[in-house]
Design a protein around this motif. Sequence first.
Motif, PDB file in Angstrom:
ATOM      1  N   UNK A   1       0.874  -1.168   0.000  1.00  0.00           N
ATOM      2  CA  UNK A   1       0.000   0.000   0.000  1.00  0.00           C
ATOM      3  C   UNK A   1       0.916   1.223   0.000  1.00  0.00           C
ATOM      4  N   UNK A   2       0.708   2.149  -0.929  1.00  0.00           N
ATOM      5  CA  UNK A   2       1.513   3.367  -0.913  1.00  0.00           C
ATOM      6  C   UNK A   2       0.632   4.568  -1.200  1.00  0.00           C
ATOM      7  N   UNK A   3       0.762   5.594  -0.358  1.00  0.00           N
ATOM      8  CA  UNK A   3      -0.022   6.809  -0.563  1.00  0.00           C
ATOM      9  C   UNK A   3       0.826   8.013  -0.188  1.00  0.00           C
ATOM     10  N   UNK A   4       0.989   8.911  -1.146  1.00  0.00           N
ATOM     11  CA  UNK A   4       1.835  10.098  -0.970  1.00  0.00           C
ATOM     12  C   UNK A   4       3.215   9.726  -0.449  1.00  0.00           C
ATOM     13  N   UNK A   5       3.730   8.597  -0.888  1.00  0.00           N
ATOM     14  CA  UNK A   5       5.015   8.117  -0.385  1.00  0.00           C
ATOM     15  C   UNK A   5       5.729   7.244  -1.419  1.00  0.00           C
ATOM     16  N   UNK A   6       5.464   7.494  -2.721  1.00  0.00           N
ATOM     17  CA  UNK A   6       5.952   6.539  -3.721  1.00  0.00           C
ATOM     18  C   UNK A   6       7.474   6.466  -3.790  1.00  0.00           C
TER      19      UNK A   6
ATOM     20  N   UNK B   1       2.413  -7.280  -5.183  1.00  0.00           N
ATOM     21  CA  UNK B   1       1.445  -6.423  -5.862  1.00  0.00           C
ATOM     22  C   UNK B   1       1.421  -5.042  -5.217  1.00  0.00           C
ATOM     23  N   UNK B   2       1.319  -4.005  -6.060  1.00  0.00           N
ATOM     24  CA  UNK B   2       1.054  -2.647  -5.592  1.00  0.00           C
ATOM     25  C   UNK B   2      -0.465  -2.513  -5.625  1.00  0.00           C
ATOM     26  N   UNK B   3      -1.091  -2.524  -4.439  1.00  0.00           N
ATOM     27  CA  UNK B   3      -2.539  -2.623  -4.403  1.00  0.00           C
ATOM     28  C   UNK B   3      -3.195  -1.234  -4.465  1.00  0.00           C
ATOM     29  N   UNK B   4      -4.454  -1.219  -4.923  1.00  0.00           N
ATOM     30  CA  UNK B   4      -5.245   0.006  -5.038  1.00  0.00           C
ATOM     31  C   UNK B   4      -4.407   1.121  -5.660  1.00  0.00           C
ATOM     32  N   UNK B   5      -3.844   0.826  -6.827  1.00  0.00           N
ATOM     33  CA  UNK B   5      -2.849   1.719  -7.422  1.00  0.00           C
ATOM     34  C   UNK B   5      -3.474   3.056  -7.842  1.00  0.00           C
ATOM     35  N   UNK B   6      -2.823   4.150  -7.393  1.00  0.00           N
ATOM     36  CA  UNK B   6      -3.293   5.494  -7.775  1.00  0.00           C
ATOM     37  C   UNK B   6      -2.122   6.389  -8.172  1.00  0.00           C
ATOM     38  N   UNK B   7      -0.943   5.774  -8.400  1.00  0.00           N
ATOM     39  CA  UNK B   7       0.246   6.560  -8.727  1.00  0.00           C
ATOM     40  C   UNK B   7       0.371   6.725 -10.245  1.00  0.00           C
TER      41      UNK B   7
END
Length: 259
Positions: A127-132, A150-156
């Motif tokens: 999980x990554x958010x504002x921290x890629x 897996x990079x989950x819920x990807x939004x990057x």
Amino acid sequence: MFIDSHCHINFPELAADLRCVTESMAANKVTHALCVSVNLETFPEVLLIAERFATIFASAGVHPDAQSCEEPDVERLVGLASHPRVVAIGETGLDYYRVDGDTEWQRARFRTHIRAAKQAGKPLIIHTREASEDTLRIMREEDAASIGGVMHCFTETAEVAQRAMDMNFMISFSGIVTFKNAIALKDVARGVPLDNMLIETDSPYLAPVPYRGKTNQPAYVRFVAEEIARLKGIAIESVAEATTANFFRLFYAARAVKA
Ligand SMILES: [Zn+2]
Ligand SMILES: [Zn+2]
């Protein structure tokens, strides 16, 4: 058939009626779902669901948002991951959006999970958010590529997706990709090859259109698949087939190699 690669059906919104959740999956050709652990305190609930339903798998890990909870060490995670229904370590990663102040503890916890995954021979759910940048750096420093995940819920961005794929990680899209205003993410999804893609709900949150704002459930992963098919201009069956094969390749092949 579809697989929801990331859900939280042990959360109260869904746990109250798991029979209904699994029947709805069957009615929508969602054959399996991976119920993802967010802390050690509720891990037993997750495992119990995976033991009760043959269609549900489990993971073991502590979410980067979880602050006042028991801190896992490598040995503990490896022990939990030795259960045959546990197919992954996570969710782990970094989330600078929700947490203020010093975040060193998040990075330390993330490293612990990567080390545990390598030792257990089971892939990572990240999980990554504002921290890629920090996420990718720690993945590189800890050689997360040797176990993958897996990079989950990807939004990057597409660039972050590519760098993750270069490290042996799949990209998982959630209901966010169905949102009208998710223009940039739709472009990213167009560019990610089918062979590197998973689909998920992250339920009970983030219900896809046409259920946006409602309680999400694994059955709705088909709307994510529908949108991916539309974006790529291919049949939904192709999305179903590829993402299902990817799921088993990631969560079973990785294990067989290390066993
Ligand atoms: Zn997450
Ligand atoms: Zn999650």
